[in-house]
Design a protein around this motif. Sequence first.
Motif, short mmCIF file in Angstrom:
data_model
loop_
_atom_site.label_atom_id
_atom_site.label_comp_id
_atom_site.label_asym_id
_atom_site.label_seq_id
_atom_site.Cartn_x
_atom_site.Cartn_y
_atom_site.Cartn_z
N ALA A 1 5.56 -3.51 8.06
CA ALA A 1 4.36 -2.59 8.04
C ALA A 1 3.39 -3.09 9.26
CB ALA A 1 3.75 -2.76 6.94
N ALA A 2 3.34 -4.32 9.50
CA ALA A 2 2.47 -4.85 10.51
C ALA A 2 2.78 -6.20 11.26
CB ALA A 2 0.89 -5.05 9.96
N PRO A 3 3.80 -5.88 12.13
CA PRO A 3 4.40 -7.20 12.64
C PRO A 3 3.39 -8.10 13.20
CG PRO A 3 5.68 -5.19 13.38
CD PRO A 3 4.33 -4.85 12.60
N GLY A 4 2.39 -7.38 13.96
CA GLY A 4 1.55 -8.37 14.59
C GLY A 4 0.54 -9.08 13.90
N THR B 1 1.43 0.90 4.68
CA THR B 1 1.93 1.60 3.43
C THR B 1 3.24 0.85 3.12
OG1 THR B 1 2.99 3.94 2.91
CG2 THR B 1 3.58 3.08 5.24
N PHE B 2 4.07 1.21 2.37
CA PHE B 2 5.31 0.50 2.15
C PHE B 2 6.47 1.45 1.58
CE2 PHE B 2 2.92 1.22 -1.89
CZ PHE B 2 3.59 1.34 -2.94
N ALA B 3 7.60 0.92 1.58
CA ALA B 3 8.80 1.74 1.28
C ALA B 3 8.68 1.64 -0.18
CB ALA B 3 9.79 1.13 2.00
N ALA B 4 9.27 2.92 -0.67
CA ALA B 4 9.48 3.14 -2.31
C ALA B 4 10.34 2.17 -2.94
CB ALA B 4 9.81 4.45 -2.50
N THR B 5 11.39 1.72 -1.95
CA THR B 5 12.32 0.42 -2.50
C THR B 5 11.89 -0.74 -2.52
OG1 THR B 5 13.44 0.74 -0.22
CG2 THR B 5 14.48 2.29 -1.92
N GLU B 6 10.81 -1.10 -2.00
CA GLU B 6 10.14 -2.48 -1.87
C GLU B 6 9.85 -2.93 -3.19
OE1 GLU B 6 8.35 -3.67 2.17
OE2 GLU B 6 7.55 -1.66 1.88
N ALA B 7 9.76 -4.20 -3.67
CA ALA B 7 9.06 -4.78 -4.89
C ALA B 7 7.63 -5.03 -4.25
CB ALA B 7 9.54 -6.06 -4.86
#
Length: 566
Positions: free
Chosen positions: A229-232, A207-213
């Motif tokens: 979202a997925a550091p690995g 997913t992503f944050a609403a404030t992200e481009a």
Amino acid sequence: MGGRKVADASAAARTAVHDALGQRGFTPAASASGTALFSGVLDPNVLGIPTTIAVDDLDFVAYPRIQIEPGFHMPERTLPHLLGVNRSLCYYGKGSVILDRYDPGGTVLQCLEQAEAVLRDAVAGRSDDDFADEFQAYWGGTFAYVDLPIGHIGPARLCRTTLDRGNRTPLVATTGRSWFMARTERARRRSDAGEPLAVVTVDQPLTFAATEAWPPETLPDLNRWLERAAPGVVGVVEEVLRTRPGTSAAVLIRAPNGLYCFRVKVPLQLRRPEFLEIRRMRLPEVMARQLTPTPIERSVGVRADAEYLFGRNLGRMRNLSGKKILLAGCGTIGGFLAQQLAQCGAGAGKGTLALTDTDILSTGNLGRHLLGVPYLGRNKAEACAAFLKEQLPPLAIEGHACDVRELDLRRESYDLIIDATGEEALSLALNERAVRTRPTTPPHLFVWLVANGAAAQCLLTGEAERACLKCLKPALAGPPRFPVLRDGVEVETMANVSCGDADYVPFPVSRSVAAAALACDLAIDWANGDPGDRFRTILLDVRRALPVPNGNPGPDEACPACRAGA
């Protein structure tokens, strides 16, 4: 008169829509397509969002389209349920609500109210969790078929291949054994060797944050998103660039909410031996120092492995994958049955689907056969096999232009033998051999139509304590053990003009399909370890046929086949 009624009803529906939207302050807007288009404001007291609503379908099979006007400045955050550059609002999931076509005015107001509720929740951040549910739409890009072993993690290839028909060249994620690659030699030469792909997995939905481009367009943007979202997955594509040859690299992420692929290409100015060979280990760092950030290409993965193709529609039921099945007879019942068995996985995995028939497809068959004009003059079994292999390339299907009795029918060769020939003499011969050679012969499933398609019946045999085919009518000239035809009903037959052709029994193609479906259901039940009722009947013409209860009849004492096999 009928056309005038339809026109009047349509005009009345348009008027009702116009009046209802007018109560909400919406006014008609110009539309080049002739669509009923209205402009107004959603949630005028709070959000005040200028909107258009297009009512294309007065049957309301398609929901009215609600879009935010392009000039309106939205909040500085990504909103869920707002899709595409045209800012179309997804206020109902497709097929989730049945709208009332008999109340067009009330229906469009219902849609507006739902749209306002969705927007209020989106602006307030109350539906941000929905980003994960809709992530495929937000990830965007093209589609890539994923034909990988179940649970595969690690190296793979991302290839382009040409489908048999059309000029489409889809991307395919594979370990090299994909059925997409199983083309003719010429097609295989056209297909490239692919580019290196790393398949990774994450435990949490993406997913992503609403404030992200959003969405990420370059590799630095992507890595910034991955860090949260997925550091690995951070650094995986760079590792592929360092360690595997080529001018591109790709990563496929297996997430609980889908399959997501991204690709990077080495900039043209760096495609020289100095960087691709001598300084390969430093290639990602060199790319990062370029004035223009490296762009990425995004693809949504679509499962295309055999397990998914042939198991998806069966839910928790087992499919026919891995089973060795022989189908005798590829005529009016057998052709459709072959297709249904294939679509249920027969021939997938380590299984096979073998088809046999001695007959040739003629024009007289076309009205009730799976195959059409392109296969005229060909053996039915070979033609059915060719047709199904073209439609479903992953399957191992073979056609034999021979009498089924010429084949090795032991358990070592087949798990299930199905007789759809409709030839009583041949069916009884197969039954005789099966009874006599128990238990070295696999179970037999017989399927046939009664009279002129008045009923379809099938029987699964193989157990000594249950009826064989001959048990259903011990004496050839005697009555059936379970009568299905009403008194006085006679079978209508038609004679062919050519004396060498057999007479035939007329019935519509719908009866053939019904009989095939009856047998396919029993085959699926057999594959799941619980055949249930082994003798089944479907009434197709109640004027000519009697109901026959499904069940598991035992052997008949007068059955000559069972006596001989005892």
